[in-house]
Design a protein around this motif. Structure first.
Motif, PDB file in Angstrom:
ATOM      1  N   LEU A 181      -4.117 -12.772  36.647  1.00  0.00           N
ATOM      2  CA  LEU A 181      -4.525 -13.265  35.120  1.00  0.00           C
ATOM      3  C   LEU A 181      -3.437 -14.228  34.513  1.00  0.00           C
ATOM      4  O   LEU A 181      -3.654 -15.418  34.182  1.00  0.00           O
ATOM      5  CB  LEU A 181      -4.381 -11.856  34.159  1.00  0.00           C
ATOM      6  CG  LEU A 181      -5.532 -10.794  34.698  1.00  0.00           C
ATOM      7  CD1 LEU A 181      -5.444 -10.030  33.519  1.00  0.00           C
ATOM      8  CD2 LEU A 181      -6.876 -11.618  34.298  1.00  0.00           C
ATOM      9  N   LEU A 183     -12.409 -14.912  33.662  1.00  0.00           N
ATOM     10  CA  LEU A 183     -12.049 -13.698  33.355  1.00  0.00           C
ATOM     11  C   LEU A 183     -13.127 -12.727  33.839  1.00  0.00           C
ATOM     12  O   LEU A 183     -12.983 -11.592  34.596  1.00  0.00           O
ATOM     13  CB  LEU A 183     -11.906 -13.165  32.082  1.00  0.00           C
ATOM     14  CG  LEU A 183     -10.950 -12.140  31.441  1.00  0.00           C
ATOM     15  CD1 LEU A 183      -9.557 -11.741  31.962  1.00  0.00           C
ATOM     16  CD2 LEU A 183     -11.398 -11.660  30.042  1.00  0.00           C
ATOM     17  N   ARG A 184     -14.489 -13.168  33.410  1.00  0.00           N
ATOM     18  CA  ARG A 184     -15.428 -12.365  33.949  1.00  0.00           C
ATOM     19  C   ARG A 184     -15.855 -12.327  35.383  1.00  0.00           C
ATOM     20  O   ARG A 184     -16.147 -11.369  36.103  1.00  0.00           O
ATOM     21  CB  ARG A 184     -16.931 -13.105  32.930  1.00  0.00           C
ATOM     22  CG  ARG A 184     -16.881 -12.861  31.723  1.00  0.00           C
ATOM     23  CD  ARG A 184     -18.076 -13.572  30.717  1.00  0.00           C
ATOM     24  NE  ARG A 184     -18.191 -13.402  29.511  1.00  0.00           N
ATOM     25  CZ  ARG A 184     -18.235 -12.391  28.810  1.00  0.00           C
ATOM     26  NH1 ARG A 184     -18.857 -11.186  29.412  1.00  0.00           N
ATOM     27  NH2 ARG A 184     -18.149 -12.371  27.512  1.00  0.00           N
ATOM     28  N   ALA A 232     -13.746  -9.665  36.851  1.00  0.00           N
ATOM     29  CA  ALA A 232     -14.500  -8.408  36.455  1.00  0.00           C
ATOM     30  C   ALA A 232     -15.382  -8.293  37.413  1.00  0.00           C
ATOM     31  O   ALA A 232     -15.594  -7.071  37.707  1.00  0.00           O
ATOM     32  CB  ALA A 232     -14.872  -8.471  34.863  1.00  0.00           C
ATOM     33  N   LEU A 277     -10.064  -7.889  30.387  1.00  0.00           N
ATOM     34  CA  LEU A 277     -10.626  -7.443  31.439  1.00  0.00           C
ATOM     35  C   LEU A 277     -11.055  -5.972  31.667  1.00  0.00           C
ATOM     36  O   LEU A 277     -12.083  -5.496  32.113  1.00  0.00           O
ATOM     37  CB  LEU A 277      -9.734  -7.874  32.492  1.00  0.00           C
ATOM     38  CG  LEU A 277     -10.005  -7.498  34.046  1.00  0.00           C
ATOM     39  CD1 LEU A 277     -11.296  -8.175  34.491  1.00  0.00           C
ATOM     40  CD2 LEU A 277      -9.066  -7.733  35.044  1.00  0.00           C
TER      41      LEU A 277
END
Length: 225
Positions: free
Chosen positions: A15, A41-42, A45, A69
């Motif tokens: 991150l 970020l997705r 995930a 997240l």
């Protein structure tokens, strides 16, 4: 160091590597303190998949990107009521607050209980979550709601409410006007008299959040379909 500790360290490093100063600068204008592209970020995930206990570890870091997240990989129905209440009170940045309400609380069995408790909370940020959940009910499950009573509260309190609470109440006002023809004229009248968000800067081809314009435009679109 345990495997869980190692995994957390690695994800936090990932991150950090995604941090973009330009994105952070833009987000900070809206009160958010992270610089991670949400599409990336997705993608993280999606790779991690659902990992509820790991999501708790991410949340406990207090880092905004990590918390976002966490909300994507948690199991919304696994949270207890008091846990969600603590999380919301600790979620002060707008994006974390918004995702917690929309991605987690709305899917949890304690949603209605929290809606009632939060709506009456003296903390305006907490109260804004209650109003967001009320707007959801107005749109999807209005049975049992006192819509006239909600309009009474909005009329009396929205004008002087702090920004985030005001925004949530205004959304509820618009939703009531959009979904209820018998209350539409009153909802528009309240918006016109209070003038909340009347001068809000709205990009071209976007609908103004000023309730009279918002209600009229959405109803117009619905009548065309």
């Amino acid at each position: 160091m345990t495997l869980a500790d190692t995994a957390l360290t690695e994800v936090m490093a990932e991150l950090a590597a995604l941090e973009d100063p330009k994105i952070r600068e833009m987000n900070e204008k809206h009160g958010d303190d992270h610089g991670v592209n949400l599409g990336k970020l997705r993608a993280v995930a999606k790779r991690l998949k659902t990992q509820h206990e790991f999501a708790r570890r991410l949340w406990e870091t207090g880092d905004t990107a990590a918390r976002l997240l966490a909300l994507l990989i948690c199991r919304p129905k696994a949270f207890e009521r008091d846990e969600l209440d603590v999380m919301l009170r600790d979620a002060r940045t707008p994006k974390v607050h918004d995702w917690l309400v929309n991605y987690v609380v709305k899917k949890n069995r304690h949603c209605e209980d929290l809606r009632l408790a939060w709506s009456a909370d003296p903390d305006p940020v907490v109260a804004s979550a209650g109003w967001a959940l009320t707007t959801e009910r107005v749109a999807k499950q209005p049975e049992g709601l006192d819509l006239v009573g909600l309009l009474d509260v909005i009329e009396a309190e929205m004008k002087d409410a702090p920004d985030r609470l005001q925004w949530a109440m205004n959304h509820c006002l618009a939703q009531i006007g959009i979904d209820n023809p018998s209350l539409r004229a009153r909802a528009i009248d309240i918006g016109e008299r209070l003038e909340v968000l009347k001068d809000y800067p709205t990009p071209p081809n976007c609908t103004s959040p000023f309730a009279p314009i918002w209600i009229t435009e959405i109803v117009r679109r619905q009548q065309l379909t």
